[in-house]
Design an enzyme around this catalytic site. Structure first.
Site: not given
Length: 375
Positions: A155, A225, A352-353, A319
């Site tokens: 990232s 968040r 994405h994680d 992602d």
């Protein structure tokens, strides 16, 4: 036959103090600064086996291992780094560093401004990916490392690897850019702006000087968040994990009724307890500003032309924040420059994680690439 992977064990953070000023991209200057870092493995005799790990938005220098007496303090990329792991600390000397502007010990908004004797707060200058890389280069000098075997990250960390390759082309042999992009899309900038707005409009923000009031803009941080977390997970993974499950049936209220609502509120609450609002504002701005092709009229190939390193670029199919198409932009620009580049597009449902997880194919590719690089 390779040994079974294991943890680097108990680790200890170190602090590097730099008394010389650091000029920033914004035109501001930090009169002095400190960087927190950790190291794993041993530096070889010719100091040629060092790998720098660059962190993403809410991570830190604590990349692997655990702290003494805290078995729950596992580093954020512990599944990647350690003896027998893809980044093998029996082969490499690995450095995890916390960037300037962060809230985990390096100089940032929570640090004391020498000019006032009070925390910097909103007076702390806005920093960029390039500023972080310049600070990391100072740390490399301090450690006597003239050239990294590799600089890697996922990232925002992958963006730093790209910046290293162009900013210090003679000091890096390999760049590993994982789940990264050459710049943020308009949609990504929009998500960051909404998250920042949640913080800036929190009544407890006090224009960034909330430390003096003994409060934190926790409501803004929670929402920020929650917004961010939605973008890190794929729709497929969210549906599989939560679906439309209700916790205790419909109650016709605005309390969390769906499991996904409860999960997001939990993530927001946890994040607001340990992260700093001024840091969040600055790191998301650094993400927004990163665009190496801005200086070359939008020509990414021209922007990456100074790079001399070999590259490994990895993306993940689900992602949608930093999509495979964006990674292929990086690959094409490198190919246009006839650079040595390997590309892998990993089928994984995690969004994405995925760069933080231990998908076997993903880890095998990193392992094989670094084995060949060291050979």
């Amino acid at each position: 036959m390779s040994k079974a992977p294991r943890s680097v064990g108990i680790v200890e953070a170190q602090r590097a103090v730099f008394d010389e000023p650091l000029a920033l991209s914004s035109g501001a200057t930090l009169p002095a600064f400190e960087l927190m870092y950790e190291t794993y493995g041993k530096l070889n005799a010719d100091r040629s086996n060092a790998i720098l790990v660059c962190h993403a938005l809410n991570a830190s220098h604590h990349v692997a291992g655990v702290y003494a007496g805290r078995p729950d303090s596992e580093g954020w990329w512990d599944n990647m780094i350690g003896p027998g792991k893809p980044v093998d600390t029996e082969r490499f000397f690995v450095i995890g560093v916390n960037n300037i502007g962060s809230c985990f010990g390096s100089t940032g908004p929570m640090s004391i401004n020498p000019a006032t004797g009070q925390p910097w707060g909103s007076d702390f200058p806005i920093v960029t990916v390039e500023d972080w890389v310049d600070g990391q280069a100072r740390l490399a000098d301090r450690l006597g490392i003239e050239r990294f075997a590799a600089v890697m990250g996922g990232s925002l960390g992958g963006m730093q690897a790209l910046a290293w390759a162009t900013r210090y082309p003679d000091r890096i042999a390999n760049a590993l850019a994982i789940a990264a992009a050459p710049n943020l899309s308009a949609q990504n900038i929009a998500f960051n702006e909404v998250a920042r707005s949640a913080i800036l409009t929190d009544p407890d923000f006090h224009e960034g000087h909330f430390y003096a009031y003994g409060v934190k803009p926790v409501r803004g941080l929670r929402v920020a968040r929650m917004i961010g977390h939605i973008t890190y997970i794929s729709d497929e993974q969210m549906g599989e994990k939560f679906g439309r499950q209700l916790r205790e049936g419909i109650k016709y209220s605005f309390d969390p009724e769906f499991e996904i609502e409860s999960y997001l509120r939990y993530q927001g609450e946890k994040f607001s307890e340990y992260f700093d609002a001024n840091t969040y504002l600055r790191i998301t701005k650094a993400l927004d500003y990163f665009d190496p092709a801005r200086a070359t009229g939008g020509d990414l190939a021209k922007a990456l032309a100074p790079a001399k390193a070999r590259f490994l670029v990895i993306s993940f199919t689900t992602d949608w924040r930093f999509s495979p198409a964006r990674a292929r932009e990086i690959v094409k620009a490198l190919v246009d420059n006839r650079r040595d580049v390997s590309y892998a597009e990993i089928v994984a449902p995690f969004g994405h994680d995925a760069f933080l997880l231990d998908t076997p194919q993903y880890h095998a590719i990193v392992r094989t690439y670094l084995e060949r690089a060291s050979a």
